[in-house]
Write a protein that holds these residues in place. Structure first.
Motif, PDB file in Angstrom:
ATOM      1  N   GLU A 143      12.904  12.138 -55.041  1.00  0.00           N
ATOM      2  CA  GLU A 143      12.677  12.425 -56.416  1.00  0.00           C
ATOM      3  C   GLU A 143      11.495  11.666 -57.206  1.00  0.00           C
ATOM      4  O   GLU A 143      10.959  12.183 -58.104  1.00  0.00           O
ATOM      5  CB  GLU A 143      13.939  12.081 -57.305  1.00  0.00           C
ATOM      6  CG  GLU A 143      13.789  13.053 -58.596  1.00  0.00           C
ATOM      7  CD  GLU A 143      15.188  12.765 -59.424  1.00  0.00           C
ATOM      8  OE1 GLU A 143      15.301  13.261 -60.362  1.00  0.00           O
ATOM      9  OE2 GLU A 143      16.277  12.022 -58.736  1.00  0.00           O
ATOM     10  N   GLY A 144      11.469  10.284 -56.840  1.00  0.00           N
ATOM     11  CA  GLY A 144      10.454   9.577 -57.598  1.00  0.00           C
ATOM     12  C   GLY A 144       8.870   9.865 -57.219  1.00  0.00           C
ATOM     13  O   GLY A 144       7.851   9.480 -57.934  1.00  0.00           O
ATOM     14  N   SER A 145       8.592  10.710 -56.065  1.00  0.00           N
ATOM     15  CA  SER A 145       7.472  11.112 -55.601  1.00  0.00           C
ATOM     16  C   SER A 145       6.793  12.328 -56.115  1.00  0.00           C
ATOM     17  O   SER A 145       6.040  12.883 -55.591  1.00  0.00           O
ATOM     18  CB  SER A 145       7.312  10.770 -54.136  1.00  0.00           C
ATOM     19  OG  SER A 145       7.418   9.493 -53.893  1.00  0.00           O
ATOM     20  N   HIS A 146       7.717  13.121 -56.587  1.00  0.00           N
ATOM     21  CA  HIS A 146       7.504  14.526 -57.062  1.00  0.00           C
ATOM     22  C   HIS A 146       6.117  14.587 -57.860  1.00  0.00           C
ATOM     23  O   HIS A 146       5.747  15.743 -57.570  1.00  0.00           O
ATOM     24  CB  HIS A 146       8.639  15.299 -57.648  1.00  0.00           C
ATOM     25  CG  HIS A 146       9.939  15.652 -56.971  1.00  0.00           C
ATOM     26  ND1 HIS A 146       9.955  15.516 -55.571  1.00  0.00           N
ATOM     27  CD2 HIS A 146      11.068  16.037 -57.362  1.00  0.00           C
ATOM     28  CE1 HIS A 146      11.150  15.701 -55.384  1.00  0.00           C
ATOM     29  NE2 HIS A 146      11.893  16.124 -56.200  1.00  0.00           N
ATOM     30  N   ASN A 147       6.024  13.698 -58.492  1.00  0.00           N
ATOM     31  CA  ASN A 147       4.758  13.862 -59.504  1.00  0.00           C
ATOM     32  C   ASN A 147       3.885  12.770 -59.307  1.00  0.00           C
ATOM     33  O   ASN A 147       3.119  12.482 -60.346  1.00  0.00           O
ATOM     34  CB  ASN A 147       5.424  13.984 -60.881  1.00  0.00           C
ATOM     35  CG  ASN A 147       6.183  15.430 -60.964  1.00  0.00           C
ATOM     36  OD1 ASN A 147       5.663  16.329 -60.902  1.00  0.00           O
ATOM     37  ND2 ASN A 147       7.243  15.262 -61.874  1.00  0.00           N
ATOM     38  N   VAL A 148       3.834  12.026 -58.324  1.00  0.00           N
ATOM     39  CA  VAL A 148       2.695  10.752 -58.201  1.00  0.00           C
ATOM     40  C   VAL A 148       1.735  11.434 -57.030  1.00  0.00           C
ATOM     41  O   VAL A 148       2.170  11.975 -56.211  1.00  0.00           O
ATOM     42  CB  VAL A 148       3.736   9.581 -57.619  1.00  0.00           C
ATOM     43  CG1 VAL A 148       4.756   9.330 -58.826  1.00  0.00           C
ATOM     44  CG2 VAL A 148       4.247   9.830 -56.176  1.00  0.00           C
ATOM     45  N   PRO A 149       0.576  10.696 -57.168  1.00  0.00           N
ATOM     46  CA  PRO A 149      -0.292  10.926 -56.006  1.00  0.00           C
ATOM     47  C   PRO A 149      -0.060  10.015 -54.944  1.00  0.00           C
ATOM     48  O   PRO A 149       0.386   9.252 -55.122  1.00  0.00           O
ATOM     49  CB  PRO A 149      -1.570  10.708 -56.648  1.00  0.00           C
ATOM     50  CG  PRO A 149      -1.418   9.756 -57.864  1.00  0.00           C
ATOM     51  CD  PRO A 149      -0.030   9.937 -58.370  1.00  0.00           C
ATOM     52  N   ILE A 150      -0.176  10.990 -53.643  1.00  0.00           N
ATOM     53  CA  ILE A 150      -0.006  10.344 -52.392  1.00  0.00           C
ATOM     54  C   ILE A 150      -1.119  10.623 -51.489  1.00  0.00           C
ATOM     55  O   ILE A 150      -1.485  11.695 -51.227  1.00  0.00           O
ATOM     56  CB  ILE A 150       1.257  10.879 -51.797  1.00  0.00           C
ATOM     57  CG1 ILE A 150       2.430  10.643 -52.697  1.00  0.00           C
ATOM     58  CG2 ILE A 150       1.497  10.214 -50.307  1.00  0.00           C
ATOM     59  CD1 ILE A 150       3.972  11.192 -52.290  1.00  0.00           C
ATOM     60  N   VAL A 151      -1.639   9.503 -50.874  1.00  0.00           N
ATOM     61  CA  VAL A 151      -2.757   9.448 -50.069  1.00  0.00           C
ATOM     62  C   VAL A 151      -2.246   9.099 -48.525  1.00  0.00           C
ATOM     63  O   VAL A 151      -2.107   7.990 -48.424  1.00  0.00           O
ATOM     64  CB  VAL A 151      -3.987   8.866 -50.341  1.00  0.00           C
ATOM     65  CG1 VAL A 151      -5.160   8.813 -49.686  1.00  0.00           C
ATOM     66  CG2 VAL A 151      -4.262   9.295 -51.789  1.00  0.00           C
ATOM     67  N   PRO A 152      -2.381  10.035 -47.548  1.00  0.00           N
ATOM     68  CA  PRO A 152      -2.072   9.669 -46.093  1.00  0.00           C
ATOM     69  C   PRO A 152      -3.428   9.087 -45.841  1.00  0.00           C
ATOM     70  O   PRO A 152      -4.519   9.445 -45.664  1.00  0.00           O
ATOM     71  CB  PRO A 152      -1.767  11.010 -45.663  1.00  0.00           C
ATOM     72  CG  PRO A 152      -2.390  12.020 -46.286  1.00  0.00           C
ATOM     73  CD  PRO A 152      -2.212  11.537 -47.947  1.00  0.00           C
ATOM     74  N   VAL A 153      -3.324   7.835 -45.104  1.00  0.00           N
ATOM     75  CA  VAL A 153      -4.574   7.158 -44.550  1.00  0.00           C
ATOM     76  C   VAL A 153      -4.231   6.743 -43.083  1.00  0.00           C
ATOM     77  O   VAL A 153      -3.308   6.315 -42.705  1.00  0.00           O
ATOM     78  CB  VAL A 153      -4.899   6.004 -45.405  1.00  0.00           C
ATOM     79  CG1 VAL A 153      -6.226   5.088 -44.681  1.00  0.00           C
ATOM     80  CG2 VAL A 153      -5.189   6.091 -46.772  1.00  0.00           C
TER      81      VAL A 153
END
Length: 526
Positions: A143-153
């Protein structure tokens, strides 16, 4: 350098929970072998960090793994001196999926998922898929990541240097995977962090949030099962009419619990091949369709069966919808899960599961108090754990303040491994701790094949109430009636095996699928 990519993704299950380690210190609400502020990480001794990672591992750590961890620590220490306000997690758990990301870094309002390939000079496509899947898992089910930018590296340590990456974010704010090497990781993180303004990320709130699927995932699961009957997955001894009536009967019990804000548990019994697993799937899919807020889930400890069911439904969705196999698999994985991963999410904390309806397949194979305590204390570091697996699973669902429902699928005489409790352990837990639950038991639960212990049988044979017409007047596959349990002594039974073939008949009935494979389905932890 940034552009919107018309990508629509569906992820797997992710959930964050509070835990206390075996050494007694409080960890963050996320689960990782090691977690710290970046500032403290930079001051920490690499050898001590390696010791923490080794101590937390529930497997034998060989020299190649130690060397890889030391290399990752060295790369991160070189890359992060300018990110002292962030937080870092090493061997970060992707809950319920049994996966761990090498590292998760939260800095400057961005969540970076890092996958290291130490010694690699090329960026393998499989590695790109791996790190992207981790990012999608986090996005769609935390739930905390629904609206945050995530970058896979992807960090291939010996690969050639590349120009500044072009970072493309999809509408869900998950970027396309970025590749780099050991020397350039720091500049890449710095470049991405400063390249554009990002929404404010409250780190404490992000870590405090738990499992909750995005609306996209819920809708995808609904569409998946609205247009596909689980009765068609395989040939079943129970005909379609029988399956439908059984599903409707259990649904009426769940509806009654929902309306009266009570907690209910149903025991569906049947011999191997009677269609219990298909009945459980039918019940869970019906609830997903009609009551999406319940987040109904089907849980099984039979690994091969979980794999085959997921594969069958994913292939069907690919054929019907023309989507990619990975997208189909993500929709299915959120609905059919491994019971070990569900269990481990709630050990050592008081978190409330998102699911209000849970179907436990092969409930008779849950562990005794001795077996569950032995595993949890040794493998999960919970020294004070002293419950049977049935008692613990019921206690997890009992954390709901208002209502919930549990459906236990029980196979007669199928407790085949050391430490498997049989149905008596469930009944003992209900007698001693959960007497306020509404219990619905098949009269066949006391048949010889179910092997109740001597204290459980009397409780199952007395205080039988005739169900009202609005409740469960029929249970075609395995009739049941509502029972009231009086508190009584708890006794358990333990049975051993000598290596019998453990593949469930449900798996065998799916053998016409190309994916199906014959395996022993042992009740082992992941």
């Amino acid at each position: 350098m940034f552009s919107k990519a018309p990508i629509r993704r569906i992820g797997q299950v992710l959930q964050f929970r509070t835990a206390i380690s075996a050494r007694g210190h409080m960890t963050m609400p996320v689960k990782a072998y090691y977690n710290s502020s970046v500032c403290e990480f930079l001051k920490d001794d690499p050898t001590r960090i390696l010791g923490v990672l080794t101590a937390e591992a529930n497997f034998s750590v060989e020299e190649p793994q130690r060397w890889a961890w030391l290399q990752q620590i060295s790369i991160l220490r070189t890359a992060l001196p300018h990110e002292s306000n962030g937080r870092i997690f090493l061997e970060f758990f992707i809950p319920r999926m049994g996966k761990r990301a090498d590292a998760v870094l939260v800095v400057r309002n961005v969540v970076f998922i890092l996958e290291f390939k130490i010694g690699a000079s090329e960026h393998a496509s499989s590695a790109f898929d791996q790190v992207e899947d981790y990012a999608l898992d986090l996005k769609n089910f935390h739930e905390g990541s629904h609206n945050v930018p995530i970058v896979p590296v992807l960090v291939s340590s010996d690969a050639k240097s590349l120009p500044d990456p072009e970072v493309r974010f999809a509408e869900d704010l998950v970027a396309s995977p970025v590749s780099t090497n050991a020397a350039d990781l720091g500049p890449v993180i710095d470049y991405i962090s400063q390249a554009r303004p990002y929404p404010q990320l409250d780190l404490e709130l992000w870590m405090a949030k738990g499992y909750k699927p995005t609306p996209t995932i819920i809708e995808a699961a609904q569409v998946l099962y609205q247009t596909h009957s689980v009765a068609d997955i395989s040939r079943s001894d129970a005909d379609a009419k029988n399956l439908s009536e059984l599903s409707a009967a259990v649904s009426r019990v769940i509806d009654e619990a929902r309306e009266n804000r009570t907690k209910a548990i149903c025991f569906v019994t049947g011999v191997p091949g009677s269609g219990k697993t298909l009945a459980g799937l039918s019940i869970a899919t019906r609830r997903s369709d009609e009551h999406s807020d319940e987040h109904a889930v089907f849980l099984s400890g039979n690994g091969p069966l979980v794999d085959v069911l997921r594969e069958a439904l994913a292939r069907d969705k690919v054929l019907r919808d023309g989507i990619s196999k990975k997208a189909a698999e993500r929709a299915v994985h959120g609905f059919i899960q491994n019971i070990h991963h569900f269990r481990d999410e709630y050990v050592g904390n008081n978190d409330v599961p998102d699911e209000k309806v849970v179907v436990f397949d092969e409930a008779q194979r849950a562990w005794t108090r001795e077996q569950a305590a032995f595993f949890t204390q040794r493998k999960r570091g919970q020294r004070d754990f002293n419950m049977s697996e049935p008692e613990f699973l019921i206690s997890v669902m009992d954390r709901h303040s208002d209502r919930c429902a549990v459906v236990c699928l029980v196979g007669g005489g199928q407790e085949i491994n050391t430490g498997e409790a049989g149905i008596s352990e469930w009944i003992s837990a209900l007698e001693t701790r959960f007497s306020d639950w509404q219990v619905y038991v098949s009269p066949r639960i006391s048949c010889p094949s179910t092997v109740l212990n001597w204290t459980s049988t009397p409780f199952c044979n007395r205080h039988v109430f005739t169900p009202r017409s609005t409740s469960t007047s029929r249970f075609p596959c395995a009739p049941f009636a509502r029972r009231h349990f009086r508190p009584g002594p708890s006794h358990t039974r333990q049975r051993t095996t000598t290596g019998e073939e453990c593949v469930r008949n449900d798996t065998k009935r799916l053998s016409h699928l190309p994916y199906s494979r014959s395996k022993r389905s042992t009740r082992l932890a992941p």
